[in-house]
Design a protein around this motif. Sequence first.
Motif, mmCIF file in Angstrom:
data_model
loop_
_atom_site.group_PDB
_atom_site.id
_atom_site.type_symbol
_atom_site.label_atom_id
_atom_site.label_comp_id
_atom_site.label_asym_id
_atom_site.label_seq_id
_atom_site.Cartn_x
_atom_site.Cartn_y
_atom_site.Cartn_z
ATOM 1 N N HIS A 33 17.878 68.942 -19.346
ATOM 2 C CA HIS A 33 17.502 67.525 -19.431
ATOM 3 C C HIS A 33 18.695 66.636 -19.749
ATOM 4 N N VAL A 34 18.637 65.386 -19.259
ATOM 5 C CA VAL A 34 19.695 64.416 -19.538
ATOM 6 C C VAL A 34 19.193 63.275 -20.420
ATOM 7 N N GLU A 47 3.316 47.444 -27.419
ATOM 8 C CA GLU A 47 2.889 46.155 -26.883
ATOM 9 C C GLU A 47 2.900 46.126 -25.355
ATOM 10 N N HIS A 48 3.469 47.139 -24.724
ATOM 11 C CA HIS A 48 3.537 47.187 -23.257
ATOM 12 C C HIS A 48 2.972 48.506 -22.740
ATOM 13 N N ASP A 49 1.702 48.732 -23.035
ATOM 14 C CA ASP A 49 0.965 49.874 -22.490
ATOM 15 C C ASP A 49 1.562 51.227 -22.869
ATOM 16 N N PHE A 50 2.192 51.297 -24.031
ATOM 17 C CA PHE A 50 2.763 52.531 -24.575
ATOM 18 C C PHE A 50 3.818 53.139 -23.644
ATOM 19 N N LYS A 51 4.612 52.259 -23.033
ATOM 20 C CA LYS A 51 5.690 52.711 -22.142
ATOM 21 C C LYS A 51 6.723 53.498 -22.955
ATOM 22 N N PRO A 52 7.080 54.717 -22.510
ATOM 23 C CA PRO A 52 8.067 55.510 -23.260
ATOM 24 C C PRO A 52 9.470 54.914 -23.148
ATOM 25 N N ALA A 53 10.261 55.103 -24.182
ATOM 26 C CA ALA A 53 11.626 54.582 -24.232
ATOM 27 C C ALA A 53 12.605 55.755 -24.272
ATOM 28 N N TYR A 54 12.985 56.257 -23.108
ATOM 29 C CA TYR A 54 13.908 57.382 -23.045
ATOM 30 C C TYR A 54 15.344 56.906 -23.214
ATOM 31 N N GLU A 55 16.198 57.795 -23.735
ATOM 32 C CA GLU A 55 17.628 57.498 -23.848
ATOM 33 C C GLU A 55 18.411 58.752 -23.473
ATOM 34 N N VAL A 56 19.636 58.529 -23.009
ATOM 35 C CA VAL A 56 20.483 59.653 -22.626
ATOM 36 C C VAL A 56 20.783 60.475 -23.875
ATOM 37 N N ILE A 57 20.640 61.777 -23.765
ATOM 38 C CA ILE A 57 20.910 62.691 -24.872
ATOM 39 C C ILE A 57 22.376 62.573 -25.260
ATOM 40 N N GLU A 58 22.653 62.553 -26.542
ATOM 41 C CA GLU A 58 24.022 62.349 -27.039
ATOM 42 C C GLU A 58 25.032 63.291 -26.382
ATOM 43 N N ASP A 82 14.686 72.207 -10.232
ATOM 44 C CA ASP A 82 13.595 73.148 -9.966
ATOM 45 C C ASP A 82 12.278 72.418 -9.665
ATOM 46 N N PRO A 83 11.429 73.008 -8.806
ATOM 47 C CA PRO A 83 10.145 72.382 -8.473
ATOM 48 C C PRO A 83 9.066 72.676 -9.524
ATOM 49 N N ASP A 84 9.319 72.259 -10.747
ATOM 50 C CA ASP A 84 8.350 72.397 -11.831
ATOM 51 C C ASP A 84 8.343 71.098 -12.631
ATOM 52 N N ARG A 85 7.527 71.020 -13.677
ATOM 53 C CA ARG A 85 7.430 69.764 -14.446
ATOM 54 C C ARG A 85 8.763 69.375 -15.071
ATOM 55 N N GLU A 86 9.464 70.362 -15.576
ATOM 56 C CA GLU A 86 10.758 70.081 -16.194
ATOM 57 C C GLU A 86 11.737 69.533 -15.154
#
Length: 129
Positions: A33-34, A47-58, A82-86
């Motif tokens: 993952h990145v 306040e915005h439909d529980f939108k996730p806030a992702y950030e680049v891993i350190e 890979d063709p999986d969820r990850e």
Amino acid sequence: MAKNLVIVESPTKAKTIGKYLGKQYLVKATIGHVKDLPKKDLAVDVEHDFKPAYEVIEGKKKLMAELKQAAKGVENVYLAADPDREGEAICFHLQEELKNGKNGPKIFRVMFNEITKNAIQKAFENPPL
């Protein structure tokens, strides 16, 4: 110089796929993952439909800078995790980070279930946008 950038998860896969595709393709690996949810703040915007806030891993900031630089000099970027969820999550985050408006490279998602020359070449023949 390569016209295409291919991004996979594994350095071993990158090496093998690079041999199959040839010199027109630069193949890089993310080694997982990145992006991830932040550890310190609330990870969703309530306040915005529980939108996730992702950030680049350190530990991946240098890698992302290298991938962005490589993407600037190519016509196409192929996300081949890979063709999986990850793998889908990795590709989604890469696309978010690498998209560069109308002037940037086209970004494609390619999938294959085996690392063979035939499977790789077939996956790259007509990739979906």
